[in-house]
Scaffold this active site. Structure first.
Site, short mmCIF file in Angstrom:
data_model
loop_
_atom_site.label_atom_id
_atom_site.label_comp_id
_atom_site.label_asym_id
_atom_site.label_seq_id
_atom_site.Cartn_x
_atom_site.Cartn_y
_atom_site.Cartn_z
N ARG B 66 0.82 -1.21 0.00
CA ARG B 66 0.00 0.00 0.00
C ARG B 66 0.86 1.27 0.00
O ARG B 66 2.04 1.22 0.37
CB ARG B 66 -0.89 0.02 1.25
CG ARG B 66 -1.82 -1.16 1.35
CD ARG B 66 -2.33 -1.34 2.78
NE ARG B 66 -1.28 -1.78 3.68
CZ ARG B 66 -1.44 -2.03 4.97
NH1 ARG B 66 -2.62 -1.84 5.53
NH2 ARG B 66 -0.44 -2.44 5.72
N GLU B 146 12.37 -12.80 19.28
CA GLU B 146 11.66 -12.65 20.57
C GLU B 146 10.19 -12.23 20.37
O GLU B 146 9.30 -12.77 21.05
CB GLU B 146 12.39 -11.65 21.46
CG GLU B 146 11.73 -11.32 22.77
CD GLU B 146 12.02 -12.35 23.86
OE1 GLU B 146 11.09 -13.13 24.14
OE2 GLU B 146 13.14 -12.37 24.41
N VAL B 149 6.94 -14.86 19.91
CA VAL B 149 6.28 -15.61 20.99
C VAL B 149 6.08 -14.68 22.19
O VAL B 149 7.04 -14.10 22.69
CB VAL B 149 7.11 -16.83 21.44
CG1 VAL B 149 6.35 -17.62 22.50
CG2 VAL B 149 7.47 -17.72 20.26
N GLU B 207 -9.76 -12.73 15.20
CA GLU B 207 -9.83 -12.52 13.75
C GLU B 207 -11.20 -12.96 13.23
O GLU B 207 -11.89 -13.77 13.87
CB GLU B 207 -8.77 -13.40 13.05
CG GLU B 207 -7.38 -13.30 13.60
CD GLU B 207 -6.56 -12.22 12.93
OE1 GLU B 207 -6.98 -11.75 11.84
OE2 GLU B 207 -5.53 -11.83 13.48
N LYS B 222 4.11 -21.54 18.57
CA LYS B 222 4.88 -20.89 19.64
C LYS B 222 5.57 -21.91 20.53
O LYS B 222 6.72 -21.71 20.93
CB LYS B 222 3.96 -19.96 20.43
CG LYS B 222 3.55 -18.74 19.61
CD LYS B 222 2.44 -17.94 20.30
CE LYS B 222 2.10 -16.67 19.53
NZ LYS B 222 0.87 -16.02 20.07
#
Lengths: 431, 431
Positions: B66, B146, B149, B207, B222
């Site tokens: 975009r 890092e 997770v 979601e 994870k």
């Protein structure tokens, strides 16, 4: 066989080392619970440590007043600090003696001879941290102290690495395992402070003289250290309000439950650009806070910063292996070079007025008043505090109320006066 | 004015820099929620970061499909990855695109041009971690993750530093904020899964297609990553048992309360020398575990090792600022040199059979059986499982029981058979 300068950390390869792996010689001051644990952890995690550090770690000398004829380390025990100070093969020293003297003089002498140090001694760090950090910087060595707060919990490394680019605004810690154990038992069993303390002493969780724990001095030192890591300013003990938890009664613990939380002894700081609020006291902690559920001998440190939000580090705040493990983790950080890259601790004395006078802080309060007329007490409290809420389920003959936020000085003047009648208990509420 | 090689991290001093402080140029892939947050965090913590890293950090280019004409960063947006790959002033790139493709190809191309990377993309790390770590090593750069997770929670740095000399044996994580929010609402309000999910979607916590969260795929990735940090072995998704939490009902949540705990979706690993058990599923978590009280969108990771005992890292597992903050913390670790000293991640594929077949793991189970005769069901369960305990307060027409530990395969055969009657729910119990 001689190997000089085999690597920069190990001037001479040790003769008694059978497989000729390079070794790093360290020493331990104080062969007590934690000091002994250090040798155990180094043995247990030998392979991992070699991989991490690049060399084997060898405990060459141990300073203690006693002899340990039955220990496999007995022949390494020395009684004179100069045997360690003057031993140039020893590059790092772990101090687990406790107390300011002679630990302070020993530490200065050792760093002046180019040795890095790791300490579990919170009293020393809280009282002499500035001199010790300065001495380390002048000598180009490290003075590390993760084990001094929260045993095996890596909150100081977290503050010096992951949170180093952020601005820490709040710290709340359950920093003392003994008092948390006592409070947990009081909550679960409804028993009183004195009998629970006796149990804790019998089980070895509390010292024969428990004052440093139950009067909050231990937590006071720890919150001073954490605040110094966050701000660079080490405050003086006299500026940090500290309230004993010995006056807590089953009625207080029960009230906290009915209110929707638990009583915890907290060390807290609220850090602003122009100064900070810093205190140790029992608090009502709501169930919405993860600190409410930290029980038994566990410790936890909750840290707030604008970017990360709130993080909490939780674990065993004391004990032989967790504390020794934290010492060895700091040893490994220094020997691996990690320590060179962590945010430096350069502390200075907090400027005059940096710590806000405790009386100026605002809190909500839980107040229990002995009264013949609950409605009279509520009316009087309303006049004194503005909005107050009555707590449901009060025992007969008492009125329990929760005040709005009000300055400590103002509140204490009301509690000391006659307006409310006989005030039996006052506990602040964590915000 | 030209300053060539002003320092090793900054080949050319940037013209548009008004005060001529040296700068480090970085790029961001994906200008979404987290990508935008990175620019914000760098601005917010400019001074602290300069102090920590030694230079200013400048976001020179941002890759996105975009355009952002209204953003102050609009003129830095590019649409072609080669503009970043071929820009030798850019030494570090943050990837917040998500998905395996094209993020994987972009990352490889960037590292092959000597750029270090920080990623928040757990799917990419879980699926392609081995290739990415290898590529980083071959190019002498860093691939840090890092933020992938636990958002702002610094558990991976903790494992790579403070716990690096110890042997991690257990990891249990509440690794997904959406499902933890749903479970917290279900517990507090007694509502069902579907309506709570709708609420979570309305509030932006879930979601539109929530499968990755509620079916445990997000947590699966994870726990694979955390286990790889602990062991060096990255497992394949197909080897990690993963159970949806969509079948949980208010009756399950209520049973967990009566039992003395809460239902949590956990990613777990149990690590032994010869292999590991690795799975994602809803569990009964007892109140004695600090994981029981991790609520709302918070995440927590509990790590057990023989020396340190158990530590838990708690915080905001997602969200713009915490995740962007974790990206910037990794950026700062790389630029300050800290990353050079942290325990290296050299992952390899887990050998055949490293992950124990799920059916061989042993658990205790909560079982709810629809029955006309509680005593008959208990008798049948006793025959099938040995010792069982009945749970108090079961709804009429049901028998609820807690089994002893038994192998998953054996237990599932009983549940699928006719011995117990109509088994309505089975939930494992955290040990």
């Amino acid at each position: 066989m001689f190997v000089l300068n085999f690597n920069k950390k190990c001037a001479i390869l040790c003769y008694i080392n059978p497989c000729e792996v390079p070794m790093i010689n360290i020493a331990i001051l104080g062969f007590g619970v934690v000091g002994g644990g250090i040798t155990e952890v180094i043995n247990m995690n030998k392979d991992k440590l070699r991989q991490y550090v690049g060399d084997d770690i060898y405990v060459k000398k141990i300073l203690d007043l006693r002899d340990f004829p039955d220990s496999p380390y007995g022949d390494r025990v020395v009684h004179d600090i100069s045997e360690i100070v003057n031993d140039d093969e020893i590059t790092l020293v772990c101090e687990t003696m406790g107390g300011v003297n002679p630990a302070f003089d020993f530490s200065i002498a050792l760093m002046n001879r180019g040795k890095s140090m790791v300490t579990a001694n919170k009293e020393l760090v809280a009282k002499k941290g500035i001199e010790l950090m300065n001495c380390a910087r002048e000598n180009g060595v490290h003075y590390f102290f993760e084990p001094s707060v929260g045993g095996g919990i890596p909150e100081i490394r977290g503050m010096r690495t992951s949170l180093a680019g952020d601005t820490i605004t709040e710290i709340d810690g359950i920093l003392n395992g003994t008092t948390n154990y006592i409070l947990t038992r009081m909550k679960r069993e409804g028993v009183d402070f004195t009998s629970t303390l006796k149990d804790a002493q019998r089980l070895g969780y509390a010292e024969a003289n428990p004052a440093a724990d139950v009067d909050g001095l231990d937590a006071q030192r720890k919150i001073m250290i954490l605040t110094a890591v966050a701000t660079g300013y080490l405050c003086e003990e006299k500026d940090v309000y500290c309230e004993t938890m010995t006056k807590l009664t089953p009625a207080d613990i029960d009230a906290a439950k009915r209110w929707g939380g638990a009583v915890k002894l907290l060390g807290s700081s609220r850090i602003r650009e122009d100064g900070c609020a810093l205190y140790v006291a029992p608090f009502f902690v709501p169930e919405a806070s993860p600190l409410c559920f930290v029980e038994d001998v566990y410790n936890a440190i909750r840290i707030v910063s604008p970017v990360t939000g709130d993080v909490m580090f939780y674990g065993r705040g004391a004990g032989r292996m967790p504390t020794a493990g934290a010492v060895v983790a700091d040893v490994a950080a220094i020997l691996s070079g990690l320590a060179d890259k962590e945010k430096k601790c350069q502390w200075q004395a907090a400027p005059e007025g940096y710590v806000k006078p405790f009386g100026e802080n605002k809190f909500s309060y839980y107040v229990r008043v002995k009264t013949d007329s609950v409605s009279d007490t509520l009316e009087a409290a309303g006049l004194a505090f503005g909005a107050v809420k009555a707590l449901d389920g009060s025992p007969a003959g008492f009125c329990e109320l929760i005040t709005d936020e009000i300055a400590e000085n103002t509140a204490q003047a009301v509690f000391a006066g006659e307006a409310l009648g006989v005030v039996e208990s006052v506990i602040r509420i964590l915000k």
